[in-house]
Design a protein around this motif. Structure first.
Motif, PDB file in Angstrom:
ATOM      1  N   SER A 290      -1.391  -7.903  -0.265  1.00 15.36           N
ATOM      2  CA  SER A 290      -0.013  -7.416   0.392  1.00 15.36           C
ATOM      3  C   SER A 290       0.542  -8.444   1.073  1.00 15.36           C
ATOM      4  O   SER A 290       0.255  -9.726   1.095  1.00 15.36           O
ATOM      5  CB  SER A 290      -0.302  -6.345   1.332  1.00 15.36           C
TER       6      SER A 290
ATOM      7  N   ASP B 247     -11.252   3.391   2.352  1.00 13.68           N
ATOM      8  CA  ASP B 247     -11.032   3.715   0.923  1.00 13.68           C
ATOM      9  C   ASP B 247     -12.263   3.875   0.215  1.00 13.68           C
ATOM     10  O   ASP B 247     -12.374   4.658  -0.790  1.00 13.68           O
ATOM     11  CB  ASP B 247     -10.154   2.794   0.330  1.00 13.68           C
TER      12      ASP B 247
ATOM     13  N   ASN C 293       3.116   4.869   7.256  1.00  8.90           N
ATOM     14  CA  ASN C 293       2.398   3.555   6.598  1.00  8.90           C
ATOM     15  C   ASN C 293       3.185   2.543   7.515  1.00  8.90           C
ATOM     16  O   ASN C 293       2.601   1.460   7.133  1.00  8.90           O
ATOM     17  CB  ASN C 293       3.051   3.681   5.163  1.00  8.90           C
TER      18      ASN C 293
ATOM     19  N   PRO D  21      -3.469  -2.836  -3.996  1.00 11.17           N
ATOM     20  CA  PRO D  21      -3.000  -1.507  -3.374  1.00 11.17           C
ATOM     21  C   PRO D  21      -3.415  -0.224  -3.754  1.00 11.17           C
ATOM     22  O   PRO D  21      -3.653   0.545  -3.282  1.00 11.17           O
ATOM     23  CB  PRO D  21      -1.746  -1.722  -3.086  1.00 11.17           C
ATOM     24  N   ASP D  22      -3.934  -0.563  -5.265  1.00 13.61           N
ATOM     25  CA  ASP D  22      -4.393   0.912  -6.111  1.00 13.61           C
ATOM     26  C   ASP D  22      -5.570   1.428  -5.511  1.00 13.61           C
ATOM     27  O   ASP D  22      -5.614   2.657  -5.757  1.00 13.61           O
ATOM     28  CB  ASP D  22      -4.539   0.558  -7.304  1.00 13.61           C
TER      29      ASP D  22
ATOM     30  N   ILE E 223      -6.447  -6.023   1.472  1.00 12.35           N
ATOM     31  CA  ILE E 223      -5.425  -5.745   0.356  1.00 12.35           C
ATOM     32  C   ILE E 223      -4.453  -6.848   0.134  1.00 12.35           C
ATOM     33  O   ILE E 223      -3.593  -7.120   0.916  1.00 12.35           O
ATOM     34  CB  ILE E 223      -4.786  -4.632   0.683  1.00 12.35           C
TER      35      ILE E 223
ATOM     36  N   CYS F 244      -6.114   1.795  -2.383  1.00 14.77           N
ATOM     37  CA  CYS F 244      -5.843   2.578  -1.150  1.00 14.77           C
ATOM     38  C   CYS F 244      -5.046   3.872  -1.842  1.00 14.77           C
ATOM     39  O   CYS F 244      -5.318   4.962  -1.051  1.00 14.77           O
ATOM     40  CB  CYS F 244      -4.901   2.055  -0.124  1.00 14.77           C
ATOM     41  N   ALA F 245      -4.512   3.719  -2.855  1.00 19.57           N
ATOM     42  CA  ALA F 245      -3.566   4.871  -3.279  1.00 19.57           C
ATOM     43  C   ALA F 245      -4.325   5.748  -3.840  1.00 19.57           C
ATOM     44  O   ALA F 245      -4.287   7.049  -3.691  1.00 19.57           O
ATOM     45  CB  ALA F 245      -2.547   4.289  -4.270  1.00 19.57           C
TER      46      ALA F 245
ATOM     47  N   ILE G  88       0.855  -1.350   0.055  1.00 20.58           N
ATOM     48  CA  ILE G  88       0.024  -0.025  -0.070  1.00 20.58           C
ATOM     49  C   ILE G  88       0.804   1.208  -0.034  1.00 20.58           C
ATOM     50  O   ILE G  88       0.800   2.101  -0.776  1.00 20.58           O
ATOM     51  CB  ILE G  88      -1.019   0.112   1.207  1.00 20.58           C
TER      52      ILE G  88
ATOM     53  N   LEU H 214      -2.136   4.974   8.012  1.00 14.81           N
ATOM     54  CA  LEU H 214      -2.697   3.908   7.669  1.00 14.81           C
ATOM     55  C   LEU H 214      -3.061   3.302   8.977  1.00 14.81           C
ATOM     56  O   LEU H 214      -2.358   2.188   9.455  1.00 14.81           O
ATOM     57  CB  LEU H 214      -1.785   2.992   6.756  1.00 14.81           C
TER      58      LEU H 214
ATOM     59  N   TYR I 258     -10.225  -2.749  -9.087  1.00  6.22           N
ATOM     60  CA  TYR I 258      -9.457  -3.241  -7.895  1.00  6.22           C
ATOM     61  C   TYR I 258      -9.418  -4.619  -7.465  1.00  6.22           C
ATOM     62  O   TYR I 258      -8.592  -4.726  -6.524  1.00  6.22           O
ATOM     63  CB  TYR I 258      -9.791  -2.183  -6.690  1.00  6.22           C
TER      64      TYR I 258
ATOM     65  N   PRO J 239      -8.512   0.294   4.583  1.00  3.51           N
ATOM     66  CA  PRO J 239      -9.308  -0.451   3.403  1.00  3.51           C
ATOM     67  C   PRO J 239     -10.563  -1.115   4.027  1.00  3.51           C
ATOM     68  O   PRO J 239     -10.727  -1.829   5.276  1.00  3.51           O
ATOM     69  CB  PRO J 239      -8.393  -1.292   2.836  1.00  3.51           C
TER      70      PRO J 239
END
Length: 283
Positions: A207, A251, A100, A226-227, A205, A229-230, A21, A154, A266, A201
């Motif tokens: 990760s 998110d 983060n 992760p996009d 995610i 959250c971005a 993320i 986060l 996503y 989120p």
């Protein structure tokens, strides 16, 4: 949220960010041409984890950012101070802080080693407090220059359903400590014009933490990338700091607020399979 403010020329300092993320958030900022400092421990490749601070920096530079890497550990005051000083020297200031970095161990109390408990407290709670605290002089200068300063952490909404504390008390204390930092700093820094928010989120995610701790490949298949959250973080960080502070954002809700309601892109795997709700969120 009102008309977004570009991150072009803005300076972000992020704890962690070598992968997942954090890297996705930094990459979205880099696409605007932001300056980005990564302070992270991952100097050398780890067979258990993808990426290092150096591979992340190269990716961010390809995306359009200017990157400063500081190999360091946010548990130590002098290393955080050095990262902040180097950032100000290199870029002239700091406009955005992203907390983060986080450690996770979901063990119940009787088997959680105190060494792991201390690690989670030191990285999650104390590290977030320390990085934000150390950046305050620069953030106040950013506010005075009307550069829209933000602190984004986060961490989850504080959910007092005893399920969460009862399932993994050590981790819950550490994550809620991050969220309390958001709550307190938002109130404390509101007169300065510095926005302070948390982002979490709604679903798990894809990760390293989900793969290695929460459920492996089966959980990854029920997760989002992760996009999401971005994109949500970008919407928060480009919103006016005077209007967007003291929030515990999810998110999905952030993106819905700016008119994005189709989240299919996503998904890790396309289709109608049920997504896994993230920790600390009641069904």
């Amino acid at each position: 949220m009102t008309e977004p403010i570009s991150l072009t020329g803005r300076t972000m300092i992020m704890s962690g960010g070598s992968r997942g993320i954090g890297l996705a958030i930094a990459r979205r900022a880099a696409a605007d041409g932001a300056n980005i400092t990564l302070i992270a421990k991952t100097d050398l490749p780890d067979p258990r984890l993808p990426g290092t601070i150096h591979t992340a920096a190269a990716e961010l530079e390809r995306a359009g950012g200017t990157v400063l890497t500081v190999v360091g550990d946010i548990r130590f005051d002098d290393q955080v101070e050095r990262a902040v000083e180097q950032t100000v020297d290199r870029f002239g200031g700091i406009d955005i802080v992203v907390n983060n970095a986080s450690a996770i161990d979901l063990s119940p109390t009787d088997v959680l080693p105190m060494k792991k408990y201390d690690l989670m407290q030191d990285i999650n709670c104390r590290g977030s407090f320390l990085l934000a605290k150390t950046c305050l002089p620069a953030l106040r200068k950013s506010a005075a220059a009307e550069r829209n300063p933000h602190i984004l952490t986060l961490s989850p909404p504080i959910n007092l359903n005893p399920l969460w504390a009862g399932a993994s008390l050590g981790y819950t204390i550490a994550k809620y400590g991050m969220s309390l930092t958001t709550l307190g700093l938002a109130h404390e820094l509101r007169p300065d014009g510095i926005a302070v928010n948390s982002l979490w989120p709604r679903t798990t995610i894809a990760s390293a933490a989900v793969r290695n701790v929460l459920g492996g490949g089966a959980m990854i298949a029920r997760s989002r990338t992760p996009d999401i959250c971005a994109d949500a973080a970008y919407a928060v960080l480009t919103s006016p700091s005077a209007d967007t502070t003291g929030n515990f954002f999810l998110d999905e809700d952030v993106l819905t607020g700016i008119g994005i309601t189709d989240f299919e892109k996503y998904r890790v795997l396309p289709g109608d399979s049920e997504l896994q709700a993230d920790l600390f969120l009641d069904a």
